[in-house]
Design a protein around this motif. Structure first.
Motif, PDB file in Angstrom:
ATOM      1  N   ILE A 179      29.681  33.377  37.954  1.00 31.54           N
ATOM      2  CA  ILE A 179      30.935  33.701  38.640  1.00 31.54           C
ATOM      3  C   ILE A 179      32.130  33.113  37.886  1.00 31.54           C
ATOM      4  O   ILE A 179      33.168  33.768  37.733  1.00 31.54           O
ATOM      5  CB  ILE A 179      30.903  33.193  40.097  1.00 31.54           C
ATOM      6  N   LEU A 180      31.987  31.881  37.398  1.00 30.65           N
ATOM      7  CA  LEU A 180      33.090  31.256  36.667  1.00 30.65           C
ATOM      8  C   LEU A 180      33.407  32.023  35.393  1.00 30.65           C
ATOM      9  O   LEU A 180      34.584  32.256  35.072  1.00 30.65           O
ATOM     10  CB  LEU A 180      32.741  29.805  36.340  1.00 30.65           C
ATOM     11  N   SER A 181      32.389  32.426  34.648  1.00 38.40           N
ATOM     12  CA  SER A 181      32.607  33.170  33.395  1.00 38.40           C
ATOM     13  C   SER A 181      33.356  34.471  33.662  1.00 38.40           C
ATOM     14  O   SER A 181      34.307  34.818  32.934  1.00 38.40           O
ATOM     15  CB  SER A 181      31.266  33.461  32.721  1.00 38.40           C
ATOM     16  N   ILE A 182      32.950  35.184  34.709  1.00 35.15           N
ATOM     17  CA  ILE A 182      33.616  36.454  35.046  1.00 35.15           C
ATOM     18  C   ILE A 182      35.049  36.204  35.496  1.00 35.15           C
ATOM     19  O   ILE A 182      35.970  36.959  35.156  1.00 35.15           O
ATOM     20  CB  ILE A 182      32.814  37.194  36.133  1.00 35.15           C
ATOM     21  N   THR A 183      35.267  35.133  36.243  1.00 27.80           N
ATOM     22  CA  THR A 183      36.605  34.820  36.733  1.00 27.80           C
ATOM     23  C   THR A 183      37.547  34.478  35.584  1.00 27.80           C
ATOM     24  O   THR A 183      38.698  34.942  35.553  1.00 27.80           O
ATOM     25  CB  THR A 183      36.548  33.653  37.740  1.00 27.80           C
ATOM     26  N   ILE A 184      37.074  33.680  34.641  1.00 26.07           N
ATOM     27  CA  ILE A 184      37.907  33.346  33.479  1.00 26.07           C
ATOM     28  C   ILE A 184      38.237  34.608  32.690  1.00 26.07           C
ATOM     29  O   ILE A 184      39.384  34.803  32.247  1.00 26.07           O
ATOM     30  CB  ILE A 184      37.195  32.308  32.585  1.00 26.07           C
ATOM     31  N   TRP A 185      37.240  35.481  32.520  1.00 26.38           N
ATOM     32  CA  TRP A 185      37.495  36.752  31.819  1.00 26.38           C
ATOM     33  C   TRP A 185      38.549  37.569  32.554  1.00 26.38           C
ATOM     34  O   TRP A 185      39.464  38.136  31.940  1.00 26.38           O
ATOM     35  CB  TRP A 185      36.195  37.546  31.716  1.00 26.38           C
ATOM     36  N   TYR A 186      38.469  37.616  33.877  1.00 21.70           N
ATOM     37  CA  TYR A 186      39.397  38.414  34.685  1.00 21.70           C
ATOM     38  C   TYR A 186      40.813  37.855  34.567  1.00 21.70           C
ATOM     39  O   TYR A 186      41.775  38.616  34.411  1.00 21.70           O
ATOM     40  CB  TYR A 186      38.939  38.406  36.144  1.00 21.70           C
ATOM     41  N   TRP A 202      49.350  38.844  45.941  1.00 24.28           N
ATOM     42  CA  TRP A 202      48.125  38.145  45.556  1.00 24.28           C
ATOM     43  C   TRP A 202      46.900  39.009  45.819  1.00 24.28           C
ATOM     44  O   TRP A 202      46.013  39.133  44.965  1.00 24.28           O
ATOM     45  CB  TRP A 202      48.022  36.822  46.305  1.00 24.28           C
ATOM     46  N   VAL A 203      46.839  39.614  47.002  1.00 23.68           N
ATOM     47  CA  VAL A 203      45.682  40.440  47.351  1.00 23.68           C
ATOM     48  C   VAL A 203      45.578  41.640  46.412  1.00 23.68           C
ATOM     49  O   VAL A 203      44.473  42.032  46.007  1.00 23.68           O
ATOM     50  CB  VAL A 203      45.762  40.898  48.825  1.00 23.68           C
ATOM     51  N   LYS A 204      46.703  42.210  46.057  1.00 18.05           N
ATOM     52  CA  LYS A 204      46.681  43.342  45.123  1.00 18.05           C
ATOM     53  C   LYS A 204      46.034  42.941  43.805  1.00 18.05           C
ATOM     54  O   LYS A 204      45.265  43.709  43.213  1.00 18.05           O
ATOM     55  CB  LYS A 204      48.108  43.833  44.870  1.00 18.05           C
ATOM     56  N   TRP A 205      46.319  41.712  43.347  1.00 13.74           N
ATOM     57  CA  TRP A 205      45.751  41.253  42.075  1.00 13.74           C
ATOM     58  C   TRP A 205      44.299  40.818  42.219  1.00 13.74           C
ATOM     59  O   TRP A 205      43.454  41.131  41.390  1.00 13.74           O
ATOM     60  CB  TRP A 205      46.570  40.085  41.531  1.00 13.74           C
ATOM     61  N   VAL A 206      43.986  40.071  43.264  1.00 18.61           N
ATOM     62  CA  VAL A 206      42.695  39.399  43.343  1.00 18.61           C
ATOM     63  C   VAL A 206      41.592  40.265  43.945  1.00 18.61           C
ATOM     64  O   VAL A 206      40.409  39.947  43.786  1.00 18.61           O
ATOM     65  CB  VAL A 206      42.832  38.090  44.161  1.00 18.61           C
ATOM     66  N   PHE A 207      41.944  41.364  44.622  1.00 19.08           N
ATOM     67  CA  PHE A 207      40.918  42.121  45.350  1.00 19.08           C
ATOM     68  C   PHE A 207      39.802  42.660  44.443  1.00 19.08           C
ATOM     69  O   PHE A 207      38.623  42.581  44.808  1.00 19.08           O
ATOM     70  CB  PHE A 207      41.541  43.266  46.151  1.00 19.08           C
ATOM     71  N   PRO A 208      40.096  43.201  43.249  1.00 20.91           N
ATOM     72  CA  PRO A 208      38.986  43.612  42.373  1.00 20.91           C
ATOM     73  C   PRO A 208      38.062  42.448  42.018  1.00 20.91           C
ATOM     74  O   PRO A 208      36.840  42.612  41.958  1.00 20.91           O
ATOM     75  CB  PRO A 208      39.699  44.160  41.128  1.00 20.91           C
ATOM     76  N   LEU A 209      38.623  41.259  41.790  1.00 16.36           N
ATOM     77  CA  LEU A 209      37.797  40.087  41.509  1.00 16.36           C
ATOM     78  C   LEU A 209      36.963  39.718  42.722  1.00 16.36           C
ATOM     79  O   LEU A 209      35.786  39.367  42.602  1.00 16.36           O
ATOM     80  CB  LEU A 209      38.687  38.906  41.101  1.00 16.36           C
ATOM     81  N   PHE A 210      37.561  39.822  43.892  1.00 22.63           N
ATOM     82  CA  PHE A 210      36.832  39.554  45.133  1.00 22.63           C
ATOM     83  C   PHE A 210      35.631  40.490  45.265  1.00 22.63           C
ATOM     84  O   PHE A 210      34.539  40.065  45.667  1.00 22.63           O
ATOM     85  CB  PHE A 210      37.761  39.719  46.340  1.00 22.63           C
ATOM     86  N   LEU A 211      35.812  41.756  44.921  1.00 18.80           N
ATOM     87  CA  LEU A 211      34.706  42.721  45.005  1.00 18.80           C
ATOM     88  C   LEU A 211      33.583  42.351  44.030  1.00 18.80           C
ATOM     89  O   LEU A 211      32.401  42.499  44.352  1.00 18.80           O
ATOM     90  CB  LEU A 211      35.210  44.136  44.717  1.00 18.80           C
ATOM     91  N   THR A 233      35.733  34.692  51.115  1.00 21.12           N
ATOM     92  CA  THR A 233      36.821  35.306  51.869  1.00 21.12           C
ATOM     93  C   THR A 233      38.077  34.448  51.887  1.00 21.12           C
ATOM     94  O   THR A 233      39.153  34.943  52.255  1.00 21.12           O
ATOM     95  CB  THR A 233      36.368  35.599  53.312  1.00 21.12           C
ATOM     96  N   ASN A 234      37.968  33.179  51.487  1.00 22.32           N
ATOM     97  CA  ASN A 234      39.176  32.365  51.365  1.00 22.32           C
ATOM     98  C   ASN A 234      40.120  32.903  50.301  1.00 22.32           C
ATOM     99  O   ASN A 234      41.298  32.529  50.274  1.00 22.32           O
ATOM    100  CB  ASN A 234      38.805  30.915  51.033  1.00 22.32           C
ATOM    101  N   LEU A 235      39.606  33.760  49.420  1.00 24.48           N
ATOM    102  CA  LEU A 235      40.463  34.378  48.407  1.00 24.48           C
ATOM    103  C   LEU A 235      41.472  35.341  49.003  1.00 24.48           C
ATOM    104  O   LEU A 235      42.531  35.585  48.417  1.00 24.48           O
ATOM    105  CB  LEU A 235      39.608  35.148  47.395  1.00 24.48           C
ATOM    106  N   ILE A 236      41.150  35.924  50.166  1.00 19.95           N
ATOM    107  CA  ILE A 236      41.988  37.018  50.672  1.00 19.95           C
ATOM    108  C   ILE A 236      42.456  36.865  52.108  1.00 19.95           C
ATOM    109  O   ILE A 236      43.453  37.470  52.489  1.00 19.95           O
ATOM    110  CB  ILE A 236      41.244  38.377  50.547  1.00 19.95           C
ATOM    111  N   PHE A 237      41.785  36.066  52.938  1.00 21.00           N
ATOM    112  CA  PHE A 237      42.135  36.019  54.357  1.00 21.00           C
ATOM    113  C   PHE A 237      43.433  35.244  54.575  1.00 21.00           C
ATOM    114  O   PHE A 237      43.526  34.070  54.204  1.00 21.00           O
ATOM    115  CB  PHE A 237      41.018  35.380  55.175  1.00 21.00           C
ATOM    116  N   PRO A 238      44.435  35.862  55.223  1.00 28.06           N
ATOM    117  CA  PRO A 238      45.711  35.162  55.446  1.00 28.06           C
ATOM    118  C   PRO A 238      45.620  34.053  56.481  1.00 28.06           C
ATOM    119  O   PRO A 238      46.564  33.286  56.644  1.00 28.06           O
ATOM    120  CB  PRO A 238      46.635  36.286  55.929  1.00 28.06           C
TER     121      PRO A 238
END
Length: 474
Positions: free
Chosen positions: A218-225, A444-453, A420-425
């Motif tokens: 997960i960390l490797s993919i996140t850094i790439w993103y 933020w949600v517009k940017w992070v949602f693909p990573l969340f998926l 879900t802490n990435l997106i829940f207000p």
């Protein structure tokens, strides 16, 4: 005539564009609050029995029963906002004091000096700066060293992103976002996996090896993103979702400014204080109130070392708090949603309703169902330890009944709580971190949602593998 009609059409198009403007975060949360109020009329009131075990309140499984609930009125909606602010006062003032503290540190020139030095060294290899910072915060989240405390470090991300001519989203991503990579897997986190495994009667570090493998993925993919987005902005600043930090010629010249002894003394003082702060949070049981008070100490100490006069120090601190008022109060409004559900006696009923469908599923789908239900539960109870206290007493016996190991149940809870802490207000830590960087929740949600998926898919694969290999113990 044609010119008049053309102007009229342009005016209508402008009005239509305004009509479809994205609602402000406060508007979205208020609508969620209204839905919570409506739910108190649609969802039966009910409650679980609770017991105190080692000073901690736990839900007793199989004790849910419907109860008489109060009929809430219009005034209760607005009372819940006030109570949400009161109940979130610790986080709200933590955010405000964080802003004041970092304003003093930044005005001293110390942070700017060390970051400029790091940027100069890594110029042309900015990937390594982003990767190293992200890895540090991910590891801190994985071992439980930084959780709520990440709010304090987002300001450092802001300075890094600003110096690299990036945008505020990067500032949140390399600090808060990376931290929740570790928090969501937490192979050694005593506040999430530790409490959950204790309730499930599992050895504390059991399953850590498999969790570490998932953490690295997960960390490797996140850094790439993050780097993919950062590189796009470096090539073309207009690609930024929120707009890059403005960086003047004077700031460019500051890269060559001297890094003085006073700067170093300020940083040494702050580093020692933050190191003790992390230790005290994990070992001495410091609360958010202790954190906020300690930030006052850091602010005053850093100001004195930087040579600020007392009036300058006070006014600089207040300037920092003013910048975060908008985001700080968002935390209280998010808490109001929980207040209205608790007042209507429907929170336990929602938890109970989430558990019913899991009893009739196959082990793989039951594990995924646990993950999904805990993700929904995190909208209401976004405290990692608090959610463990509510969910794990139900998930542990449920796992035994449906043929899922308790280790899988623990990880299902952990993914549901963390991702879900990435997106829940309703996540106070998310909203506070966004406030520090001055990023709107919608952007933020517009940017992070693909990573969340992507994280979501990895979580499902992990749980499926866990069921198939009968990930143990127990």
């Amino acid at each position: 005539m044609n010119e008049t009609r053309r102007n009229g059409e342009e005016d209508m198009n402008h009005i239509q564009k305004k009509r479809w403007e994205m609602p402000d975060t406060y508007v979205i949360l208020f609508l969620v609050l209204i839905l919570g109020f409506i739910a108190t009329y649609l969802v039966p009131s009910g409650a679980f029995d609770r017991e105190m075990v080692d000073g901690v309140e736990r839900v007793v499984p199989d004790t849910y029963q419907q109860t008489e609930g109060p009929a809430l009125g219009l005034m209760d909606i607005f009372n819940s906002i006030q109570m949400g602010m009161v109940q979130s006062a610790d986080i709200i003032f933590l955010v405000l004091f964080t802003g004041g503290m970092f304003e003093i540190i930044e005005r001293s020139g110390a942070l700017r000096g060390v970051i400029n030095r790091a940027v100069t060294i890594t110029r042309g290899n900015e990937f390594w700066l982003i990767a190293i910072v992200s890895t540090i915060f991910a590891l801190a989240g994985a071992v439980g060293a930084v959780a709520n405390a990440v709010i304090a470090f987002v300001a450092i991300g802001v300075i890094i992103a600003r110096t690299l001519k990036l945008d505020p989203i990067i500032a949140v991503a390399i600090t808060f976002g990376a931290n929740f990579v570790g928090f969501s897997v937490g192979f050694m986190n005593p506040y999430t996996v530790g409490i959950a495994q204790d309730i499930a009667e599992l050895p504390l570090l059991s399953g850590a090896g498999f969790r570490f493998i998932v953490f690295v993925i997960i960390l490797s993919i996140t850094i790439w993103y993050i780097w993919r987005y950062a590189k796009k902005i470096m090539a073309d600043p207009s690609k930024s979702i929120i707009g890059v930090y403005e960086y003047s010629d004077d700031e460019e010249n500051q890269l060559d400014t001297p890094f003085t002894i006073r700067h170093k003394l300020v940083l040494i003082f702050v580093a020692l204080c933050l190191g003790y702060f992390v230790y005290a949070s994990s070992q001495l049981g410091w609360t958010i109130n202790n954190m906020a008070a300690f930030f006052l100490i850091i602010a005053i100490g850093a100001g004195i070392i930087a040579g600020m006069r007392y009036n300058t120090l006070a006014l600089t601190f207040m300037e920092g708090t003013k910048k975060l008022v908008y985001g700080a109060l968002v935390v209280g409004l998010a808490r109001a949603v929980i207040v209205i559900l608790e007042d209507g006696k429907t929170l336990d009923s929602i938890v109970y309703g989430l558990s019913i469908p899991l009893e009739n599923l196959s082990p793989v789908f039951a594990a995924i169902g646990m993950f999904l239900s805990n993700g929904l539960l995190n909208f209401l109870v976004n405290s990692g330890s608090g959610q463990a206290m509510i969910a794990m007493p139900m998930l542990s016996p449920l796992a035994d009944m449906i043929g899922v190991t308790r280790q899988v149940a623990v990880q299902a809870y952990q993914f549901g709580d963390g991702l879900t802490n990435l997106i829940f207000p309703t996540s106070g830590i998310l909203m506070a971190s966004l406030a520090v960087a001055n990023v709107s929740w919608t952007k933020w949600v517009k940017w992070v949602f693909p990573l969340f998926l992507i994280w979501f898919v990895i979580a499902i694969v992990t749980l499926t593998v866990g069921v198939l290999i009968e990930w143990g113990p127990f």
